[in-house]
Write a protein that holds these residues in place. Sequence first.
Motif, PDB file in Angstrom:
ATOM      1  N   MET A   1       0.850  -1.197   0.000  1.00  0.00           N
ATOM      2  CA  MET A   1       0.000   0.000   0.000  1.00  0.00           C
ATOM      3  C   MET A   1       0.883   1.243   0.000  1.00  0.00           C
ATOM      4  N   SER A   2       0.537   2.191  -0.820  1.00  0.00           N
ATOM      5  CA  SER A   2       1.300   3.431  -0.896  1.00  0.00           C
ATOM      6  C   SER A   2       1.037   4.300   0.319  1.00  0.00           C
ATOM      7  N   ASP A   3       2.036   5.065   0.679  1.00  0.00           N
ATOM      8  CA  ASP A   3       1.876   6.002   1.785  1.00  0.00           C
ATOM      9  C   ASP A   3       1.232   7.270   1.250  1.00  0.00           C
ATOM     10  N   LEU A   4      -0.059   7.429   1.492  1.00  0.00           N
ATOM     11  CA  LEU A   4      -0.779   8.594   0.985  1.00  0.00           C
ATOM     12  C   LEU A   4      -0.242   9.896   1.548  1.00  0.00           C
ATOM     13  N   SER A   5       0.357   9.845   2.717  1.00  0.00           N
ATOM     14  CA  SER A   5       0.823  11.081   3.338  1.00  0.00           C
ATOM     15  C   SER A   5       2.183  11.520   2.821  1.00  0.00           C
ATOM     16  N   SER A   6       2.856  10.678   2.038  1.00  0.00           N
ATOM     17  CA  SER A   6       4.193  11.036   1.572  1.00  0.00           C
ATOM     18  C   SER A   6       4.167  12.036   0.427  1.00  0.00           C
ATOM     19  N   GLY A   7       3.042  12.067  -0.311  1.00  0.00           N
ATOM     20  CA  GLY A   7       2.948  12.981  -1.441  1.00  0.00           C
ATOM     21  C   GLY A   7       3.678  12.473  -2.670  1.00  0.00           C
ATOM     22  N   LYS A   8       4.184  11.237  -2.660  1.00  0.00           N
ATOM     23  CA  LYS A   8       4.934  10.676  -3.781  1.00  0.00           C
ATOM     24  C   LYS A   8       3.968  10.055  -4.780  1.00  0.00           C
ATOM     25  N   GLY A   9       3.632  10.799  -5.815  1.00  0.00           N
ATOM     26  CA  GLY A   9       2.814  10.275  -6.882  1.00  0.00           C
ATOM     27  C   GLY A   9       1.314  10.302  -6.623  1.00  0.00           C
ATOM     28  N   LEU A  10       0.907  10.543  -5.430  1.00  0.00           N
ATOM     29  CA  LEU A  10      -0.514  10.560  -5.112  1.00  0.00           C
ATOM     30  C   LEU A  10      -0.887  11.872  -4.442  1.00  0.00           C
ATOM     31  N   ALA A  11      -2.076  12.347  -4.766  1.00  0.00           N
ATOM     32  CA  ALA A  11      -2.565  13.560  -4.105  1.00  0.00           C
ATOM     33  C   ALA A  11      -2.889  13.228  -2.658  1.00  0.00           C
ATOM     34  N   LYS A  12      -2.687  14.193  -1.798  1.00  0.00           N
ATOM     35  CA  LYS A  12      -3.039  13.989  -0.400  1.00  0.00           C
ATOM     36  C   LYS A  12      -4.552  13.986  -0.266  1.00  0.00           C
ATOM     37  N   PRO A  13      -5.064  13.187   0.651  1.00  0.00           N
ATOM     38  CA  PRO A  13      -6.512  13.075   0.808  1.00  0.00           C
ATOM     39  C   PRO A  13      -7.182  14.384   1.229  1.00  0.00           C
ATOM     40  N   ASN A  14      -8.435  14.467   0.884  1.00  0.00           N
ATOM     41  CA  ASN A  14      -9.292  15.582   1.260  1.00  0.00           C
ATOM     42  C   ASN A  14      -9.982  15.190   2.571  1.00  0.00           C
ATOM     43  N   ILE A  15      -9.864  16.042   3.587  1.00  0.00           N
ATOM     44  CA  ILE A  15     -10.418  15.735   4.907  1.00  0.00           C
ATOM     45  C   ILE A  15     -11.419  16.816   5.303  1.00  0.00           C
ATOM     46  N   VAL A  16     -12.581  16.391   5.790  1.00  0.00           N
ATOM     47  CA  VAL A  16     -13.540  17.315   6.386  1.00  0.00           C
ATOM     48  C   VAL A  16     -13.603  17.000   7.871  1.00  0.00           C
ATOM     49  N   PHE A  17     -13.381  18.032   8.679  1.00  0.00           N
ATOM     50  CA  PHE A  17     -13.512  17.923  10.125  1.00  0.00           C
ATOM     51  C   PHE A  17     -14.852  18.519  10.533  1.00  0.00           C
ATOM     52  N   PHE A  18     -15.499  17.883  11.486  1.00  0.00           N
ATOM     53  CA  PHE A  18     -16.763  18.383  12.031  1.00  0.00           C
ATOM     54  C   PHE A  18     -16.539  18.517  13.527  1.00  0.00           C
ATOM     55  N   ALA A  19     -16.290  19.751  13.968  1.00  0.00           N
ATOM     56  CA  ALA A  19     -15.889  19.965  15.356  1.00  0.00           C
ATOM     57  C   ALA A  19     -16.077  21.431  15.733  1.00  0.00           C
ATOM     58  N   ASN A  20     -15.842  21.723  16.978  1.00  0.00           N
ATOM     59  CA  ASN A  20     -15.929  23.084  17.491  1.00  0.00           C
ATOM     60  C   ASN A  20     -14.700  23.862  17.006  1.00  0.00           C
ATOM     61  N   ALA A  21     -14.918  24.813  16.105  1.00  0.00           N
ATOM     62  CA  ALA A  21     -13.818  25.573  15.504  1.00  0.00           C
ATOM     63  C   ALA A  21     -13.108  26.484  16.491  1.00  0.00           C
ATOM     64  N   SER A  22     -13.673  26.665  17.679  1.00  0.00           N
ATOM     65  CA  SER A  22     -13.018  27.512  18.676  1.00  0.00           C
ATOM     66  C   SER A  22     -12.324  26.685  19.760  1.00  0.00           C
ATOM     67  N   SER A  23     -12.205  25.386  19.561  1.00  0.00           N
ATOM     68  CA  SER A  23     -11.582  24.498  20.544  1.00  0.00           C
ATOM     69  C   SER A  23     -10.107  24.281  20.245  1.00  0.00           C
ATOM     70  N   ILE A  24      -9.293  24.291  21.270  1.00  0.00           N
ATOM     71  CA  ILE A  24      -7.860  24.021  21.116  1.00  0.00           C
ATOM     72  C   ILE A  24      -7.626  22.598  20.625  1.00  0.00           C
ATOM     73  N   HIS A  25      -8.518  21.676  20.987  1.00  0.00           N
ATOM     74  CA  HIS A  25      -8.378  20.286  20.529  1.00  0.00           C
ATOM     75  C   HIS A  25      -8.600  20.203  19.021  1.00  0.00           C
ATOM     76  N   THR A  26      -9.608  20.910  18.538  1.00  0.00           N
ATOM     77  CA  THR A  26      -9.862  20.961  17.098  1.00  0.00           C
ATOM     78  C   THR A  26      -8.683  21.601  16.389  1.00  0.00           C
ATOM     79  N   LYS A  27      -8.161  22.687  16.954  1.00  0.00           N
ATOM     80  CA  LYS A  27      -7.018  23.385  16.358  1.00  0.00           C
ATOM     81  C   LYS A  27      -5.841  22.435  16.157  1.00  0.00           C
ATOM     82  N   LYS A  28      -5.548  21.607  17.151  1.00  0.00           N
ATOM     83  CA  LYS A  28      -4.406  20.684  17.038  1.00  0.00           C
ATOM     84  C   LYS A  28      -4.607  19.693  15.905  1.00  0.00           C
ATOM     85  N   TRP A  29      -5.810  19.147  15.800  1.00  0.00           N
ATOM     86  CA  TRP A  29      -6.097  18.194  14.730  1.00  0.00           C
ATOM     87  C   TRP A  29      -6.051  18.881  13.369  1.00  0.00           C
ATOM     88  N   VAL A  30      -6.830  19.925  13.198  1.00  0.00           N
ATOM     89  CA  VAL A  30      -6.957  20.597  11.903  1.00  0.00           C
ATOM     90  C   VAL A  30      -5.621  21.174  11.450  1.00  0.00           C
TER      91      VAL A  30
END
Length: 191
Positions: A1-30
């Motif tokens: 399996m290719s490493d999608l996060s390496s950026g070698k030959g493959l586009a990085k995935p599209n991610i949608v987060f559903f969370a409190n945009a004013s939370s420090i926890h959300t900030k760390k993830w996003v």
Amino acid sequence: MSDLSSGKGLAKPNIVFFANASSIHTKKWVDYFVNAGYTVALVSFSKTNITNATKVYSLGGKSMKIAGVNVFYLFSIFKLSKILKKERPDFFNAHFSYSLGFMAVVAKAISGISAKVSVVCHGTDVLCPPLPILTQRINKFTLHRCDKIFAVSDQIHDKIIEMGVPQSKVHTGQYGTEVLSPVKLKDIDII
């Protein structure tokens, strides 16, 4: 399996987060994924965004009550499903299982997208939720329909396993783990 996060030959995935945009926890993830070059969208009920996400969708300006019983959010499931149809994410991550996590799995089903769904359980959502009989049923419904679950402590992890969720779906780490890496990471290897 290719490493999608390496950026070698493959586009990085599209991610949608559903969370409190004013939370420090959300900030760390996003911010982790924004800074790593992923295409990121954030959906929130919060009016304030402290993350580095530039594509932010608001589901309204109502404040979520920490004590729970935020039934108004259920009226936004169809709006969330429209956002998912528009964004067509590879991954859809929600924070807090019985509220935003529940909305995430229902909105995914309505939208017909094929994204992998994950939920971050922060604690009160599984350890001491309001209306425990109802919310525990919602948690079981939600967590059994997720592809991955992130628990921020061993105690939360154990509670999720008690709900009958397969061990293979649950990852423990304070701020998440890199699940796209071809190298098997231990739970202590956190972002």
